[in-house]
Write an enzyme that holds these catalytic residues in place. Structure first.
Site, PDB file in Angstrom:
ATOM      1  N   TYR A 158       0.837  -1.204   0.000  1.00 51.33           N
ATOM      2  CA  TYR A 158       0.000   0.000   0.000  1.00 51.33           C
ATOM      3  C   TYR A 158       0.874   1.258   0.000  1.00 51.33           C
ATOM      4  O   TYR A 158       1.658   1.490   0.922  1.00 51.33           O
ATOM      5  CB  TYR A 158      -0.958   0.021   1.201  1.00 51.33           C
ATOM      6  CG  TYR A 158      -1.886  -1.181   1.280  1.00 51.33           C
ATOM      7  CD1 TYR A 158      -2.125  -2.006   0.180  1.00 51.33           C
ATOM      8  CD2 TYR A 158      -2.533  -1.509   2.460  1.00 51.33           C
ATOM      9  CE1 TYR A 158      -2.974  -3.104   0.252  1.00 51.33           C
ATOM     10  CE2 TYR A 158      -3.386  -2.606   2.540  1.00 51.33           C
ATOM     11  CZ  TYR A 158      -3.589  -3.405   1.429  1.00 51.33           C
ATOM     12  OH  TYR A 158      -4.420  -4.498   1.519  1.00 51.33           O
TER      13      TYR A 158
ATOM     14  N   LYS B 158     -12.099   0.237   5.597  1.00 50.80           N
ATOM     15  CA  LYS B 158     -11.150   1.354   5.561  1.00 50.80           C
ATOM     16  C   LYS B 158     -11.966   2.648   5.594  1.00 50.80           C
ATOM     17  O   LYS B 158     -12.908   2.808   4.815  1.00 50.80           O
ATOM     18  CB  LYS B 158     -10.309   1.289   4.280  1.00 50.80           C
ATOM     19  CG  LYS B 158      -9.363   2.465   4.104  1.00 50.80           C
ATOM     20  CD  LYS B 158      -9.928   3.478   3.139  1.00 50.80           C
ATOM     21  CE  LYS B 158      -9.020   4.662   2.926  1.00 50.80           C
ATOM     22  NZ  LYS B 158      -9.669   5.659   2.057  1.00 50.80           N
TER      23      LYS B 158
ATOM     24  N   GLU C  20     -19.350   5.791  12.467  1.00 49.46           N
ATOM     25  CA  GLU C  20     -20.487   5.042  11.930  1.00 49.46           C
ATOM     26  C   GLU C  20     -20.169   3.536  11.907  1.00 49.46           C
ATOM     27  O   GLU C  20     -20.973   2.713  12.333  1.00 49.46           O
ATOM     28  CB  GLU C  20     -20.755   5.557  10.506  1.00 49.46           C
ATOM     29  CG  GLU C  20     -22.032   5.058   9.902  1.00 49.46           C
ATOM     30  CD  GLU C  20     -22.256   5.666   8.511  1.00 49.46           C
ATOM     31  OE1 GLU C  20     -21.894   6.844   8.282  1.00 49.46           O
ATOM     32  OE2 GLU C  20     -22.787   4.940   7.653  1.00 49.46           O
TER      33      GLU C  20
HETATM   34  P1  NAP Z   1     -13.963  -1.051   1.969  1.00 47.63           P
HETATM   35  O1  NAP Z   1     -13.459  -1.015   3.349  1.00 47.63           O
HETATM   36  O2  NAP Z   1     -15.097  -1.950   1.651  1.00 47.63           O
HETATM   37  O3  NAP Z   1     -14.387   0.425   1.516  1.00 47.63           O
HETATM   38  C1  NAP Z   1     -13.584   1.556   1.731  1.00 47.63           C
HETATM   39  C2  NAP Z   1     -14.294   2.776   1.143  1.00 47.63           C
HETATM   40  O4  NAP Z   1     -15.586   2.893   1.764  1.00 47.63           O
HETATM   41  C3  NAP Z   1     -13.591   4.083   1.385  1.00 47.63           C
HETATM   42  O5  NAP Z   1     -13.779   4.869   0.239  1.00 47.63           O
HETATM   43  C4  NAP Z   1     -14.333   4.705   2.575  1.00 47.63           C
HETATM   44  O6  NAP Z   1     -14.364   6.115   2.536  1.00 47.63           O
HETATM   45  C5  NAP Z   1     -15.718   4.173   2.352  1.00 47.63           C
HETATM   46  N1  NAP Z   1     -16.440   3.981   3.620  1.00 47.63           N
HETATM   47  C6  NAP Z   1     -15.977   3.392   4.752  1.00 47.63           C
HETATM   48  N2  NAP Z   1     -16.917   3.425   5.715  1.00 47.63           N
HETATM   49  C7  NAP Z   1     -18.000   4.042   5.172  1.00 47.63           C
HETATM   50  C8  NAP Z   1     -19.271   4.398   5.672  1.00 47.63           C
HETATM   51  N3  NAP Z   1     -19.639   4.112   6.929  1.00 47.63           N
HETATM   52  N4  NAP Z   1     -20.134   5.029   4.850  1.00 47.63           N
HETATM   53  C9  NAP Z   1     -19.776   5.331   3.569  1.00 47.63           C
HETATM   54  N5  NAP Z   1     -18.589   5.031   3.033  1.00 47.63           N
HETATM   55  C10 NAP Z   1     -17.692   4.388   3.838  1.00 47.63           C
HETATM   56  O7  NAP Z   1     -12.827  -1.386   0.908  1.00 47.63           O
HETATM   57  P2  NAP Z   1     -11.279  -1.704   0.937  1.00 47.63           P
HETATM   58  O8  NAP Z   1     -10.502  -0.529   1.396  1.00 47.63           O
HETATM   59  O9  NAP Z   1     -10.980  -2.330  -0.360  1.00 47.63           O
HETATM   60  O10 NAP Z   1     -11.134  -2.893   2.021  1.00 47.63           O
HETATM   61  C11 NAP Z   1     -10.857  -2.669   3.379  1.00 47.63           C
HETATM   62  C12 NAP Z   1      -9.421  -3.027   3.722  1.00 47.63           C
HETATM   63  O11 NAP Z   1      -9.166  -4.398   3.426  1.00 47.63           O
HETATM   64  C13 NAP Z   1      -8.360  -2.309   2.870  1.00 47.63           C
HETATM   65  O12 NAP Z   1      -8.211  -0.966   3.244  1.00 47.63           O
HETATM   66  C14 NAP Z   1      -7.168  -3.179   3.117  1.00 47.63           C
HETATM   67  O13 NAP Z   1      -6.595  -2.918   4.387  1.00 47.63           O
HETATM   68  C15 NAP Z   1      -7.803  -4.564   3.070  1.00 47.63           C
HETATM   69  N6  NAP Z   1      -7.723  -5.203   1.724  1.00 47.63           N
HETATM   70  C16 NAP Z   1      -6.987  -6.353   1.613  1.00 47.63           C
HETATM   71  C17 NAP Z   1      -6.857  -6.975   0.382  1.00 47.63           C
HETATM   72  C18 NAP Z   1      -6.032  -8.223   0.270  1.00 47.63           C
HETATM   73  O14 NAP Z   1      -5.718  -8.648  -0.849  1.00 47.63           O
HETATM   74  N7  NAP Z   1      -5.683  -8.852   1.375  1.00 47.63           N
HETATM   75  C19 NAP Z   1      -7.506  -6.457  -0.749  1.00 47.63           C
HETATM   76  C20 NAP Z   1      -8.288  -5.310  -0.601  1.00 47.63           C
HETATM   77  C21 NAP Z   1      -8.401  -4.701   0.651  1.00 47.63           C
HETATM   78  P3  NAP Z   1     -13.354   7.093   3.314  1.00 47.63           P
HETATM   79  O15 NAP Z   1     -12.001   6.460   3.265  1.00 47.63           O
HETATM   80  O16 NAP Z   1     -13.456   8.363   2.560  1.00 47.63           O
HETATM   81  O17 NAP Z   1     -13.823   7.249   4.745  1.00 47.63           O
END
Ligand code: NAP
Length: 282
Positions: A56, A240, A249
């Site tokens: 990242y 995230k 939230e």
């Molecule tokens: P996610 O957590 O499903 O979504 C993140 C997005 O949703 C961000 O744009 C965030 O906005 C928004 N968000 C978060 N809470 C919210 C809420 N209550 N209301 C509205 N929008 C909201 O997606 P992700 O980042 O892909 O996955 C989470 C974590 O999993 C990653 O950050 C990473 O650490 C990990 N990951 C791991 C892998 C792997 O291969 N192991 C792959 C993908 C992800 P803001 O940031 O603007 O608040």
């Protein structure tokens, strides 16, 4: 707010069912303070598991985490991941040192192979053994492993003993792992870590059924999507959120208990898969 619910590692150590992701943090110096503040707020609210990766922002996210956990190291469970080409014993040791430095700590709580590459699994297991022995890491795990990969791992000497979790894509839109992977892990008393639990924010948007269920709980669609991911024991979700409002939230989602009616309505709109599908990855 109630006490954060937890799930258990094979060692008996507990993990909060809601942690925090960091993908796309550390990319832009102008928002760094906001990102650090969001993670700190999450820690205060009990989302003490923080997931990051050397990938990242080329280490930038680990640096943000390092800043957020400074002075609070013992309250946090730090998860980071190494690139598949770094999965040999020597390269893992070097990658781990770099991560430790960026994170500003002397140990990683859980170190994950980010996805499966070309390095034989037995070499990676040897690397994990060495890092545990030297106390650089406390636990080892994998990410993006399908059942066939886990089976292969289990056939190696002490293979699955070493691996405490598998971090995989799981949310209302991506239910394939319920067919075989979740039961496989559950049978072996290993939690899964669910990434992209709100489908990168998409599930926070207006969806008629999510909105209707949310209304009954005086909640938001994002909270319902998260409450759904962690509805049963053995799953940790790592949303995230860079914005404080999102962090607050998300925390409240851990206190929502979905009813039978909620689950039935969500099943109709987001149907479970009806057979084995290859693991979806991001
Ligand atoms: P996610 O957590 O499903 O979504 C993140 C997005 O949703 C961000 O744009 C965030 O906005 C928004 N968000 C978060 N809470 C919210 C809420 N209550 N209301 C509205 N929008 C909201 O997606 P992700 O980042 O892909 O996955 C989470 C974590 O999993 C990653 O950050 C990473 O650490 C990990 N990951 C791991 C892998 C792997 O291969 N192991 C792959 C993908 C992800 P803001 O940031 O603007 O608040």
């Amino acid at each position: 707010m109630t006490r954060m619910r937890t799930t258990t590692l094979p060692s008996g150590e507990t993990l909060p069912v809601l942690g925090q992701g960091t993908w796309r943090m550390g990319e832009n110096a102008r928002v760094r303070k906001t990102e650090v503040a969001a993670l700190r707020l999450g820690i205060e609210l009990g989302m003490t598991l923080i997931d990051t990766a050397e990938m990242y922002a080329n280490g930038g996210a680990e640096r943000v985490v390092g800043e957020a956990i400074a002075g609070r190291r013992d309250d946090v469970f730090v998860v980071t991941k190494f690139y598949p080409p770094n999965a040999t014993r020597e390269r893992m040791a070097a990658a781990c040192e770099r991560s430790l430095k960026r994170l500003g700590t002397d140990r990683i709580d859980l170190y994950l192979l980010h996805w499966r590459g070309d390095v034989p699994l037995k070499d990676t297991l040897a690397g994990f053994d060495e890092l545990v022995r030297t106390q650089k890491i406390r636990h080892a795990g994998v990410s993006n492993f399908d059942v066939a990969d886990l089976e292969e791992l289990s056939r190696l000497k002490d293979g699955f003993q070493r691996i405490v979790t598998n971090e995989v894509l799981y949310n209302l839109e991506r239910r394939g792992i319920e067919w075989d992977l979740i039961p496989w892990m559950r049978k072996r008393h290993r939690p899964i870590i669910a990434y992209s639990p709100v489908e990168e924010g998409l599930l926070a948007h207006r969806h008629p059924v999510l909105t209707a269920v949310a209304k009954r709980h005086d909640a938001t669609p994002a909270q319902i999507a998260l409450a759904w991911v962690i509805r049963e024991d053995g799953v940790v979700a790592i949303p995230k959120a860079s914005r404080a409002a999102h962090v607050r939230e998300n925390r409240r989602a851990a206190d929502i208990r979905l009813t039978k009616r909620d689950l039935e309505e969500l099943d109709e709109s987001f149907p479970p898969s009806e057979g084995k599908k290859p693991l979806e990855v991001r």
